[in-house]
Every structure is written in C-alpha cells, then in structure tokens.
Design a protein around this motif. Sequence first.
Motif, PDB file in Angstrom:
ATOM      1  N   ARG B  74       0.889  -1.174   0.000  1.00  0.00           N
ATOM      2  CA  ARG B  74       0.000   0.000   0.000  1.00  0.00           C
ATOM      3  C   ARG B  74       0.919   1.213   0.000  1.00  0.00           C
ATOM      4  O   ARG B  74       1.609   1.484   0.982  1.00  0.00           O
ATOM      5  N   VAL B  75       0.950   1.900  -1.125  1.00  0.00           N
ATOM      6  CA  VAL B  75       1.890   3.021  -1.302  1.00  0.00           C
ATOM      7  C   VAL B  75       1.136   4.345  -1.174  1.00  0.00           C
ATOM      8  O   VAL B  75       0.236   4.636  -1.968  1.00  0.00           O
ATOM      9  N   GLY B  76       1.496   5.118  -0.165  1.00  0.00           N
ATOM     10  CA  GLY B  76       0.883   6.433   0.022  1.00  0.00           C
ATOM     11  C   GLY B  76       1.727   7.492  -0.671  1.00  0.00           C
ATOM     12  O   GLY B  76       2.917   7.638  -0.377  1.00  0.00           O
ATOM     13  N   ILE B  77       1.132   8.193  -1.628  1.00  0.00           N
ATOM     14  CA  ILE B  77       1.884   9.222  -2.367  1.00  0.00           C
ATOM     15  C   ILE B  77       1.512  10.603  -1.835  1.00  0.00           C
ATOM     16  O   ILE B  77       0.333  10.983  -1.848  1.00  0.00           O
ATOM     17  N   VAL B  78       2.500  11.329  -1.351  1.00  0.00           N
ATOM     18  CA  VAL B  78       2.270  12.683  -0.829  1.00  0.00           C
ATOM     19  C   VAL B  78       2.729  13.679  -1.882  1.00  0.00           C
ATOM     20  O   VAL B  78       3.912  13.706  -2.240  1.00  0.00           O
ATOM     21  N   ALA B 100      -3.402   8.561  -2.083  1.00  0.00           N
ATOM     22  CA  ALA B 100      -2.778   9.835  -2.449  1.00  0.00           C
ATOM     23  C   ALA B 100      -3.281  10.970  -1.576  1.00  0.00           C
ATOM     24  O   ALA B 100      -4.447  10.995  -1.179  1.00  0.00           O
ATOM     25  N   ALA B 101      -2.383  11.922  -1.284  1.00  0.00           N
ATOM     26  CA  ALA B 101      -2.773  13.160  -0.601  1.00  0.00           C
ATOM     27  C   ALA B 101      -2.069  14.313  -1.293  1.00  0.00           C
ATOM     28  O   ALA B 101      -0.927  14.171  -1.737  1.00  0.00           O
ATOM     29  N   SER B 102      -2.764  15.435  -1.413  1.00  0.00           N
ATOM     30  CA  SER B 102      -2.176  16.576  -2.099  1.00  0.00           C
ATOM     31  C   SER B 102      -2.867  17.845  -1.651  1.00  0.00           C
ATOM     32  O   SER B 102      -4.010  17.805  -1.171  1.00  0.00           O
ATOM     33  N   VAL B 121      -2.469  15.060   4.562  1.00  0.00           N
ATOM     34  CA  VAL B 121      -1.468  14.025   4.814  1.00  0.00           C
ATOM     35  C   VAL B 121      -1.815  13.283   6.105  1.00  0.00           C
ATOM     36  O   VAL B 121      -1.596  12.077   6.217  1.00  0.00           O
ATOM     37  N   ASP B 122      -2.382  14.008   7.075  1.00  0.00           N
ATOM     38  CA  ASP B 122      -2.814  13.373   8.334  1.00  0.00           C
ATOM     39  C   ASP B 122      -3.774  12.218   8.066  1.00  0.00           C
ATOM     40  O   ASP B 122      -3.606  11.115   8.589  1.00  0.00           O
ATOM     41  N   ARG B 146       8.410  17.839   7.142  1.00  0.00           N
ATOM     42  CA  ARG B 146       8.308  18.262   8.533  1.00  0.00           C
ATOM     43  C   ARG B 146       6.865  18.207   9.047  1.00  0.00           C
ATOM     44  O   ARG B 146       6.629  18.153  10.248  1.00  0.00           O
ATOM     45  N   ALA B 147       5.905  18.233   8.115  1.00  0.00           N
ATOM     46  CA  ALA B 147       4.495  18.239   8.544  1.00  0.00           C
ATOM     47  C   ALA B 147       3.892  16.823   8.632  1.00  0.00           C
ATOM     48  O   ALA B 147       2.728  16.672   9.010  1.00  0.00           O
ATOM     49  N   ILE B 148       4.669  15.790   8.312  1.00  0.00           N
ATOM     50  CA  ILE B 148       4.127  14.418   8.364  1.00  0.00           C
ATOM     51  C   ILE B 148       3.910  13.993   9.832  1.00  0.00           C
ATOM     52  O   ILE B 148       4.831  14.109  10.646  1.00  0.00           O
ATOM     53  N   PRO B 149       2.731  13.507  10.186  1.00  0.00           N
ATOM     54  CA  PRO B 149       2.495  13.022  11.562  1.00  0.00           C
ATOM     55  C   PRO B 149       3.030  11.596  11.715  1.00  0.00           C
ATOM     56  O   PRO B 149       2.278  10.629  11.572  1.00  0.00           O
ATOM     57  N   PHE B 150       4.328  11.498  11.982  1.00  0.00           N
ATOM     58  CA  PHE B 150       4.987  10.186  12.010  1.00  0.00           C
ATOM     59  C   PHE B 150       4.369   9.249  13.047  1.00  0.00           C
ATOM     60  O   PHE B 150       4.369   8.037  12.873  1.00  0.00           O
TER      61      PHE B 150
END
Lengths: 357, 357
Positions: B74-78, B100-102, B121-122, B146-150
């Motif tokens: 499952r590949v999430g593309i930002v 996908a998120a954009s 992205v959240d 930097r905005a990715i909620p790891f």
Amino acid sequence: MASSLRHFAGPGTIPAAATASGTTCLLRRHTPNFCTFAALRPIRPSPAAAAKPRASPPSVEERKRQPSAAAPLRVGIVGFGNFGQFIAGGVQRQGHAVLAASRSDYSDYCAQHGIRFFKSVDALCEEQPDVLLICSSILSTESVVRAIPFHKLRPDTIVADVLSVKQFPRNLLLEILPPGFGIICTHPMFGPESGKHGWGKLPFVYDKVRVAEGGQAAKCGQFLSIFEQEGCRMVEMSCAEHDWYAAGSQFITHTIGRVLSQLNLKSTPINTKGYESLLQLTNNTVSDSFDLYYGLFMYNINATEQAIYMMTSKAQTSCQFFKQLDNLERAFQKVRQMLYDRLHNLIRKQIMERAPT
Amino acid sequence: MASSLRHFAGPGTIPAAATASGTTCLLRRHTPNFCTFAALRPIRPSPAAAAKPRASPPSVEERKRQPSAAAPLRVGIVGFGNFGQFIAGGVQRQGHAVLAASRSDYSDYCAQHGIRFFKSVDALCEEQPDVLLICSSILSTESVVRAIPFHKLRPDTIVADVLSVKQFPRNLLLEILPPGFGIICTHPMFGPESGKHGWGKLPFVYDKVRVAEGGQAAKCGQFLSIFEQEGCRMVEMSCAEHDWYAAGSQFITHTIGRVLSQLNLKSTPINTKGYESLLQLTNNTVSDSFDLYYGLFMYNINATEQAIYMMTSKAQTSCQFFKQLDNLERAFQKVRQMLYDRLHNLIRKQIMERAPT
C-alpha cells in the motif's frame, strides 16, 4: 576560395563595391518570393525548359550504350571524402556501379570496395557515367563544377549534388551545365554518424531542377530509387523552400552542437534521454567540418546577402542567421538572469529576516 | 519557502551571516570525499546503523498487519501533481494499491483511476501505508516532510522520495524521521514526457539509505521491484554520487532546453535527427516547471554553498553551475567569433582584390 564573393554579390541590397565585378550572381538570380511559401509548392522550371531538346540527336553508338530502364546505373562520384564514400555504400547496395574521383588518393579504399578510382575528374568523365554526383564541400563546389570537362560526357548526363544548401548549387549548375544535361539537386539530411544504422525513415530532399522526358527521366527515377529503396523519407521540395527551412533548423542545430562540443561533456552512468541526445548531437557535430558549418552560414540565400550588407555597411538588416545568433544569446541571458534573480531574492529575504526590526 | 537558507547554511566556506541561525545544515553534514568517486562504490550507513533495532518491539496487532512478502504494497503518495500521478501508474500496473494526498483536490482523478484520495497528509497517514512516497517539488519537500504526523504511521514505515537532487532529501529524512523508519532515496530519471511510451531501459537511480533487515528489507525489495518490473535500468548509487553526476549533466540539459524554448523553434518537413532531438528536448523542458530547474541549481551540494558564498562575498569560487553557465556563454561567443572572423577575412580579401595595386 576561387569564387570569392561572386556567389552572393547580387544587385539591389548589395553595396556597389561588392557588385562591381559584373559576374553572375549565383544566389540572387533565382531568389523566390518568400510570400508564396505558405502553399509549399515546389518551384519548377517551365515545362518548355524542362522538355528542352538535346543539343544534338544521339549517335548510333550512343544509342547502343543507352542503358535500358532496368540496367544498373554507372554513378561517377566527384569528391570521395567521408560523405562521398558514405553515399557510395547505398549506391552499391542498390546494385549500381560506382566510379570515383578525388583530389586525395582513395585507390586503396576503392580497390577494397569494388569501386573504380580515377586520379582526375577528366579521367572519370572519359568513362561517361550515367550520373555525375558532386560530393565536394560547399566551399569547393563552384571550382569543382567549373573544372568538369563536359565535352567528354554524354550530352544527356545527369548531374546531381548533395550539398546542405540547395539554391547555390542549383543556380551554379543551371549556369554552367550544357543545356542537355539533367540537373537533380538533392540533400540527404543525414550522414555517416546519424545514418550509420541504416537510412530508414531519414529525410532525403530532392528537386528535379531540369530533367528531360524519356531516357533522362528514367535514369533520374532510377537514381532517386536508390534512396527510396534504402528506406529514406523522400521529400520533393524546391531548392528555395529547402534553404528557407534549413536556415531555421540546421543552423541552430549545428550552432548548439558546436557550442556543446566546446564544453567537453562526458557520458555519466545516469544519462537522461535529453542528455543522451545532447551528447549525440555533439558527437555528430564534431565529426562535421567547420567548413560545413561555415557553408551553411554563408551559402544560404537567407543569410548571405544580408550578412555581407550588414558587415560592410553596419546596417541593421534582417539576416536570419545573425538574428538567430542574437536570439540565442538573448535567450541564454534571459534564463541566466531568471536564476540569478531568484538567488538574489532569496538572499535579500534572508538578510531581511535576520536584520533587527 | 519555509526553510529559507537553512539547507545550505553550513560551516566553513559560508559567511557568518548565513550560519548565524544555528539550525542544522541539510546538505553540508554528509558531504562525501569526492576523491573517492573513482571506485563508484555506493555510500552505505554502517552495518550497525542499518540494523538499528526498532524503537519498540512490534505489538501483536502490528504483527497481524505485517504483510507477507507476496502481499501487494500500500503506497501512500504525498504530492499528487503531474509526476506523482505518473509514478502512481507504474505502482498500480505492478499490482500495488495507491493512496494519495495533495494540497490540490485530485479526488475526481483518483476516483477514475481506482486510487483513494485524502485531503490531508494526516488522513492518509491514519491509513498506515507500507511506503510513504514523497512526490512534492524540491522547493516544498522540507515543509512537506516536517508536517508528516509520524506518530500515526507504523514505526517501520518506509519513506521514499523521487527528487532530482538526492543529498538534500537524504539528509532531511535522516534528520527528521524516527529511527525505525526506512529511507530509500530514488530518482526516476524520466518523466511523463520521456517515459510516455513505457519505462523500459530508462535509468532509475536509488540509494537504500537506511533499511533494516527482515520485513523492512522485504518491503524495500518489493517497492524497488516495481521499477525493475517496469523495465527500468536499475542504478544503485549513493546520493552524493548522483548529485555529482547530475550537476554535470542535468543542469546543462535543462539550461539548453530552457534557452531553446525561448526561441520558439518550429518543426519543419525536413528535420534532421539532431534538430528533432532539440525539439524533443525543448518540449520536455517546457513541460517541467521553472521550480525544478531552480531546484537543480539551488539544492545540489555542488552548487549551493559556493553559489551563496559567491553572491554574498563576490568571491570567485568554484561553483560548478556558475562555471557551467560561464563556460556555455564562452563557448557560444567562441563559435560566433569563428564565424565572424571568417566573414571578415572574406570581405577583407575581396576589398584587397579590388583595390588598385
């Protein structure tokens, strides 16, 4: 150069000093009206001129020697350098005989390739080839053509050329050749580098400038079929049209290739397609002579008259090549300025952010 | 730009004003010794670092969710612009799922292509993709990462990028990502234009910057096999090597393309192969953004530090890109001068010939 400035010393826009010789202008006389280009109609000689009768009827001996439509041609190549040899390959592959003459001695090469080599054009002409194909450089073509002993050739011989400019040889051949001779101006738009894996789909431009009906037309068809059979994309186009298009495309291509060749670009393990094509272009350009580049610049009607006028009178004219060089420089400056501006803005912003408020 | 000058504000050659912020330098820290490039060995993290244990052992629930080696990814593309969509095509063709998120709304496009679209992205990270593929522009990547909620992602998630520069994202990801996260820096050296007829033989550069053994390594292999199966020429290479080669090839290619695009070149009925490749290059460049060109210039260690130093101190340094721009201009001037000189000589000769002796 034997011709000096004669090939572009025409009346009208040229200063008096350049036209004082009174010799024929090889480019000016047939200048087309460029307003008519939209229709892309090839410029042809009048039917009367095309069907002009031979100077004398063929002798019995001549008739005997006249090849049938199916008989292989005997193609005499004058100027047997890199490009002449390259073209000879195609002529031979299509089953025709090649005879060659050149200033340099290519007798060893010819012996290995089943080609008869002659140390002089005179000796070659005594063999009376069906087609005489001029493969000299642009700069030497005028003196080469003027030195051909036409009286030794059959009076319906076809003379063809392969130069990268077309109006210049067209007008030269129309002026110098005896009236019975056929004239086909061609430009194989490829060379030993770009055509080394075959000629398939590569453009071959031709203009049947003067071809009489009957035997001459048949031989002309046979000659053109060499390139057709090799898979070329055959483009019938007037010499004037060719030079107009070429001024806009060939010159910029050669200029970019020459500029890049100064940069000593290296292949990397991660070449993009774009970078590969630049390396290829550089490679092709380096294998061309500077004389060819100079010839494209100087022997194209779209450049030469205006160029000489500009250089002698300092007038701002519409020389297409000079304009292209100027445009290229302006485009380069613009791209660089855009990069510099961005960098400047970034630094200014950084300084502003850090300055005490 | 959120990062301002941080990514190239390193110690040493940079003026004090540019390093005063005290923030981390994303390019400088991992600068390789370029003297070692001859061997072309990829730079790897130490085995200890590569096998660094997870921050915490996997929970039972996590173990359940762990896909087998054969299960699709499952590949999430930002960042789902032109390039993100282009890459998604290959991911889907190889049987994997795309999320996908954009910033822009691509919900219609995604609905048509069987892709789940998320407006933030959240929201995407809550779905816990196996691989998070950053497809933002060079200029926005730092703020995007930097905005990715790891904390919402699984602690062994693989994060990959596709930027045209590689040391910058490598160092950024190494600095920001939690230690258990895998890092693969990649550069598909093609795009929607050059790869529109398939990806066969097109170079795909990758650097497994940090991949733990076991499940993460298996998923990394699965991810890379997408490009392998699509036929790419797989080039494993350190990010530093990539940037060194790219500085010498990509920048000149984009510069020539941008310069030519200013000239408004037209196709003709008699294009040579060389002219065709220039038209193609221009076409590809025009479809790239100026931001990409600027990014190549500013986010490559081989340019940025020297560039900022030069711009602020006016010193003559060895910035590779500035040198390339200067060389390009010099090469252009040289070729033009050679043409002008020939023309001048010809005119001088002509005048001398006509002058009374």
